[in-house]
Design an enzyme around this catalytic site. Structure first.
Site, PDB file in Angstrom:
ATOM      1  CD  GLU A 287      -2.636   0.920   2.760  1.00 10.19           C
ATOM      2  OE1 GLU A 287      -2.889  -0.222   3.204  1.00 10.19           O
ATOM      3  OE2 GLU A 287      -2.961   1.958   3.340  1.00 10.19           O
TER       4      GLU A 287
ATOM      5  CG  ASP B  70      -2.396   8.414   8.271  1.00  8.25           C
ATOM      6  OD1 ASP B  70      -2.407   7.192   8.498  1.00  8.25           O
ATOM      7  OD2 ASP B  70      -2.693   8.908   7.170  1.00  8.25           O
TER       8      ASP B  70
END
Lengths: 256, 401
Positions: free
Chosen positions: A46, A57
């Site tokens: 990914e 994140d």
């Protein structure tokens, strides 16, 4: 056939998907890391498209994104780097990123570039499901790109069903209510994993967030088709002086 | 109180999908979906409860000190040979309009059973207003603030601490308001059940822009009544307000958007000049995109990275603008002007000397455009004086020539 579907067709258990940020630690490292992941035995990769404000994140991936942007990474550069990568890389590759840079690149241009370079799917956490369904779904299908949606422990069963019906490739099960890179007790999440398993979704399930080593990987794999490691991997390579070696060692530690 | 009137028939208010024209929506990761959905399902229901409205009104009256006066500024009017009224949000408790929203949201959070409140702040005004209502209600309060802003705004950091809040530095990215907002959103992702996030402006995912605009709409509701009393007419020729994210402007415009005879003037911060590279004039420099989960105009690089803006005023130093304002701009309903740092400073000195009112630097941007509007003697203009200038004294003293 899409490489993600091929992978899950052949090997439904213990799939290891590794996240890394494009252009990190250095501008030219994208393909080096990708090759080393494949050589080390990762089943899927990914690639993160860095964004200045990555809301989902934690600090590790945000810092890597900030560095990658400083290194000159951007979507157009990433596609330049990915040109021809399918001559050497056969594992499925998905791109992960936030919707704004994709909107600025142009959604259709973006999907076309994904197809031309050989990308298999996308994770765009802040693209709303409704908007995908009403505006973009035919475009994703036209360019053969799977869109992978997230579910969390707070997602209702009805919504999980809806997400499963729109997702292609796999469903990304966020292991806990958290941003990436948080260490949470995996055992606490087992009820949720069990629920997902018992729902018998049409898509395979990969667990992400909080997977950092062999133990957490294996716990996740008990209930799913595999897991995704992100922050722990980014941390492991940030100061590496020999990426090939560091990456391969990391993957082997998980897989052996 | 008109905070929960049905406004869906207005083309300048939010539609049932959370959009203002082409702007708005909720571009949130799945981790935030339950939090935002809970709010979306409940905010209007709760705001329409008579008991909620009664408590909200009571607190605005007895605690905040509303209605805030609409003051006819005679010497300022004389100078510009026109009629200028100031909506005195600077006289609210905590010194700015921000508290209208935090009072509303804390009452809502209580009804949703939340135990913990988080907020972002730039200059510290919204942080102080949030810490204030948390103290009032006895709820835990965590305020995220860019570490650079913490250094720049020490007095407000001290105020928040005295009010019992925990101030957490945002050390990521540019370490200012946009990063504090990111950190607050991350906190909410990590604490989805017991926490309410009090956003301070008309930004963020639907329903925040609409909810905050409704809580701030008390400003224009009062202006209409007060103007009618003072002039015999409820409608002014112009309403002027500064816009960063745009909450005081949203409140000042809210009940005038459908009265097309009223010119709505939004004033953005031009910093050192719109094209100087040090500006926060989003409507001039921005393109459509997604910031903080909302589709709106934002300042960004051509590859979609969000750009750090500049303004002398920390409250206008934001690279986006609320989706309502993006729509007012695109539709032409709002006129978007901008004022430089120097123009704002001059306007602040002018108001201080002519009227004995030291305005916040943010509000000074709105005042700075009086000179450019070619107002006629019979024109009636309302300027939203969103806050008082005590917090900006250090900047003012530095520029005292």
């Amino acid at each position: 056939m899409n490489r993600i579907d091929q992978l899950f067709g052949n090997k439904p258990k213990e799939v290891l998907n590794i996240y890394f940020t494009a252009g990190f630690p250095h501008h030219g490292d994208t393909l080096t890391v990708l090759q080393a992941l494949q050589d080390g035995g990762a089943d899927m990769a990914e690639i993160g498209m860095p964004f200045s404000d990555p809301l989902a994140d934690g600090p590790v991936i945000q810092d890597s994104s900030t560095r990658a942007i400083k290194n000159g990474m951007r979507i157009s550069v990433l596609f330049e780097q990915l040109k021809g990568f399918r001559e050497k890389i056969h594992i499925p590759v998905v791109l992960m990123g936030y919707i704004n840079p994709v909107l600025q690149y142009g959604v259709e241009n973006f999907l076309r570039s994904c197809q031309e370079t050989g990308v298999d799917g996308l994770i765009l956490p802040d693209l709303p499901m409704d908007e995908y369904e009403t505006e973009y779904k035919p475009l994703f299908e036209k360019y053969g790109q799977h869109l992978i949606f997230l579910v969390t422990p707070e997602t209702s069963e009805a919504r999980i069903r809806k997400i499963d019906s729109l997702s292609r490739g796999f469903v990304y099960a966020v292991s806990s209510s958290s941003t990436t890179g948080k260490d949470k007790d995996m055992k606490l999440q087992e009820d949720y994993f069990r629920k997902l398993r018992d729902m018998k979704l049409q898509n395979p399930v990969l667990v992400g967030f909080g997977i950092r080593d062999k133990a957490t990987f294996q716990t996740a794999c008990q209930y799913s088709n595999g897991a995704i490691i992100g922050s722990a991997f980014v941390k492991a390579i940030e100061n590496s002086t020999n990426l090939q070696e560091t990456v391969q060692a990391f993957v082997r530690n998980i897989k052996q | 109180m008109d905070i929960a009137i049905n406004t869906s028939q207005s083309r300048y208010h939010v539609n049932e999908k959370g959009y203002y024209g082409n702007f708005g929506g909720a571009y949130i990761p799945e981790m935030l979906y339950p939090n935002v959905e809970e709010l979306r399902e409940n905010y209007l229901k709760i705001m329409r409860e008579p008991a909620f409205q009664e408590e909200f009104e009571q607190l605005l009256k007895d605690y905040v000190g509303r209605p805030s006066p609409l003051y006819f500024a005679s010497r300022l009017s004389e100078k510009y040979n026109t009629k200028i009224y100031l909506k005195r949000e600077d006289l609210n408790h905590t010194g700015a309009h921000k508290v209208n929203n935090t009072i509303g949201q804390i009452l809502l959070a209580k009804r949703l059973g939340k135990k913990r409140i988080i907020a972002e702040t730039g200059a510290g005004q919204h942080g102080v207003a949030t810490a204030t209502v948390c103290a009032l209600m006895g709820l835990e309060c965590i305020v995220y603030m860019g570490s650079i802003d913490i250094q720049r705004q020490a007095p407000n950091v001290a105020r928040m601490k005295m009010l019992g809040a925990t101030v957490v530095p945002a050390t990521s990215g540019s370490q200012t308001l946009k990063d504090a907002t990111n950190e607050a959103i991350r906190d909410w992702i990590n604490n989805p059940v017991d926490t309410h996030y009090i956003i301070g402006s008309v930004v963020g995912p639907h329903p925040y822009p609409d909810m905050v605009a409704r809580f701030q709409s008390v400003i224009s509701e009062e202006i209409r009544k007060q103007l009618l009393e003072k002039t015999g007419k409820a409608l002014p020729g112009y309403v002027i307000a500064c816009v960063g994210g745009g909450s005081n402007a949203a409140g000042a415009f809210f009940h005038f958007t459908d009265d097309e005879s009223v010119q709505l003037i939004a004033v953005e911060a031009a910093g050192k000049g719109v094209h100087s590279g040090f500006s926060a004039a989003t409507s001039q420099l921005g393109r459509p995109g997604v910031i903080h989960a909302s589709k709106t105009l934002l300042m960004q690089t051509d590859d979609g990275q969000i750009v750090e803006p500049h303004s002398i005023s920390a409250g206008l130093d934001y690279p986006g603008v609320g989706p309502l304002h993006a729509h007012l701009y695109e539709s032409g309903r709002g006129k978007f002007l901008n004022a430089t740092d120097d123009e704002a400073l001059a306007a602040a000195y002018e108001l201080s000397l002519l009227e004995g009112i030291i305005p916040a630097l943010e509000s000074a941007h709105a005042l700075a455009k009086l000179k450019d509007l070619q107002l006629k003697p019979d024109d009636v203009t309302v300027v939203c004086l969103s806050g008082r200038g005590d917090k900006d004294l250090e900047t003012y003293i530095k520029h005292l020539k």
